[in-house]
Design an enzyme around this catalytic site. Structure first.
Site, short mmCIF file in Angstrom:
data_model
loop_
_atom_site.label_atom_id
_atom_site.label_comp_id
_atom_site.label_asym_id
_atom_site.label_seq_id
_atom_site.Cartn_x
_atom_site.Cartn_y
_atom_site.Cartn_z
N ASP A 113 0.88 -1.18 0.00
CA ASP A 113 0.00 0.00 0.00
C ASP A 113 0.92 1.23 0.00
O ASP A 113 0.94 2.01 0.93
CB ASP A 113 -0.98 -0.02 1.18
CG ASP A 113 -0.31 -0.09 2.55
OD1 ASP A 113 0.84 -0.58 2.63
OD2 ASP A 113 -0.92 0.37 3.53
N ASP A 135 6.75 1.23 2.23
CA ASP A 135 6.51 0.26 1.14
C ASP A 135 7.46 0.55 -0.02
O ASP A 135 7.93 -0.38 -0.69
CB ASP A 135 5.08 0.36 0.61
CG ASP A 135 4.03 0.23 1.70
OD1 ASP A 135 3.87 1.19 2.47
OD2 ASP A 135 3.38 -0.82 1.77
N VAL A 156 2.91 -6.28 2.76
CA VAL A 156 3.32 -5.24 3.70
C VAL A 156 2.25 -4.15 3.81
O VAL A 156 2.55 -3.00 4.11
CB VAL A 156 4.72 -4.67 3.32
CG1 VAL A 156 5.79 -5.74 3.46
CG2 VAL A 156 4.73 -4.09 1.91
C1 BDR Z 1 2.58 -0.42 8.58
O1 BDR Z 1 1.51 0.49 8.38
C2 BDR Z 1 1.75 1.30 7.26
O2 BDR Z 1 1.47 2.61 7.53
C3 BDR Z 1 3.19 1.08 6.88
O3 BDR Z 1 3.34 1.18 5.47
C4 BDR Z 1 3.49 -0.29 7.39
O4 BDR Z 1 3.19 -1.27 6.43
C5 BDR Z 1 3.23 -0.14 9.92
O5 BDR Z 1 2.31 -0.30 10.94
CA CA Z 2 2.73 -0.69 4.13
#
Ligand code: BDR
Ligand code: CA
Length: 329
Positions: A12, A17, A139
């Site tokens: 995302d 990321d 992720v």
């Molecule tokens: C996760 O939340 C998102 O904001 C970041 O990209 C990461 O994957 C961390 O809690």
């Molecule tokens: Ca993320």
């Protein structure tokens, strides 16, 4: 030569990321089969666009396709409830996360997303794979992967393992108990945890000790390649937006851990569930820390309680440096 590890990223994008994608594309030990985008830090239209920007920044647009995935979490926005009410789905112009710019500071994309949805692409890609051939590295929220598992459960044996960034044992970052990726789609996370796949969770407990500094960013920037400058800019951006002088590059730690599990410390093999009961703990990861004799269920997850900061930075720096050397050849 050792065979490359076949991976699929689910992102995302997102400032951290972006660094995870850079590592997945530039580490020559990986064969990145494709990138799936999902709503999370931003709506999926933007996470798709940002992911394409990163692919082009690495000059990989002829090799790596980005597929647009789910725009909404599976179930959490269907009824009003405590934590998510105002935040999901996150719409352009209403981005509460300045950590993650709507558009990454990179040129507008010249290529387009794949012409199919990420979920059907994932199902078809896994269905023609050998058993245990492909590693998934999500992720962001787990919506795409849970949806794929519900559409076609014969994909599950094809997955070698899932190494995901998400969860926390020490408390949350989005709510008092919930880490963002799990909180943003708790039901999807629970589906993935119950899938029977080998799962490694890289939670806040690990990422928040493997922190990066402005000095780390400067060292990367000095390499003076587009991906190294992007990583440096993302670290600086995240630090500027925090109330300290360090930042966790959460998502890239999961990429590092796929081939270098030793970067994770105090990994426990135990039962992990997500609270999907829609109370104050909605979206929290419940990690069974009782001694094995007291646990009622078989373990379903390797959960990392720590990480090695220096190892992690050296990994990221080495990937960027070797990319620079290849460019010079
Ligand atoms: C996760 O939340 C998102 O904001 C970041 O990209 C990461 O994957 C961390 O809690
Ligand atoms: Ca993320």
């Amino acid at each position: 030569m050792e065979e490359k590890r076949k991976i699929i990223m689910d992102v995302d994008t997102g400032s951290d990321d972006a660094i995870a994608l850079v590592m997945a594309m530039l580490d020559p030990s990986f064969e990145l089969l494709g990138v799936m985008a999902v709503s999370g830090n931003l709506e999926v239209k933007l996470t798709t666009d940002n992911s394409i920007r990163v692919v082009e920044c690495c000059g990989m647009q002829d090799k790596v396709k980005v597929y647009r995935g789910c725009d909404y979490p599976l179930a959490s926005t269907l009824t009003p409830h405590l934590p998510q009410t105002d935040l999901l789905p996150i719409r352009e112009g209403h981005n509460p996360y300045s950590f993650h710019p709507d558009r990454l500071p990179l040129p507008d994309p010249i290529t387009k997303a794949g012409d199919r949805n990420a979920v059907s692409w994932l199902v078809d890609t896994l269905m023609v794979a050998e058993d245990g051939e492909i590693t998934l590295i999500p992720v962001g929220p787990l919506t795409n992967i849970a949806a794929a598992m519900r559409i076609e459960d014969r994909i599950i044996p094809k997955i070698r393992e899932i190494v995901l960034m998400g969860g926390s044992h020490i408390g949350g970052n989005e709510s008092a108990a919930g880490e963002f990726n799990i909180w943003a789609d708790p039901e999807a996370a629970e589906i993935v945890l119950q899938s029977g796949c080998k799962i490694t969770m890289v939670p806040l407990d690990a990422t928040e000790v493997a922190i990066s500094t402005h000095e780390d960013a400067e060292k990367m920037r000095a390499l003076d390649t587009p991906p190294a400058r992007l990583c440096a800019d993302m670290i600086d951006h995240r630090i500027a937006d925090s109330d300290g002088d360090t930042t966790a590059i959460n998502d890239a730690l999961a990429v590092c851990a796929v081939l270098h599990p030793e970067v994770l410390k105090n990994v426990i093999h135990t039962t992990v569930h997500v609270d999907i009961s829609r109370g104050f703990g909605y979206g929290a990861t419940i990690v069974d820390l009782r001694s094995p004799g007291w646990r009622k269920e078989a373990p379903n997850c390797y959960f990392a309680m720590g990480a090695d900061r220096e190892y992690f930075f050296n990994y990221m720096y080495r990937v960027l440096k070797e990319d620079k050397e290849r460019r010079a050849q």
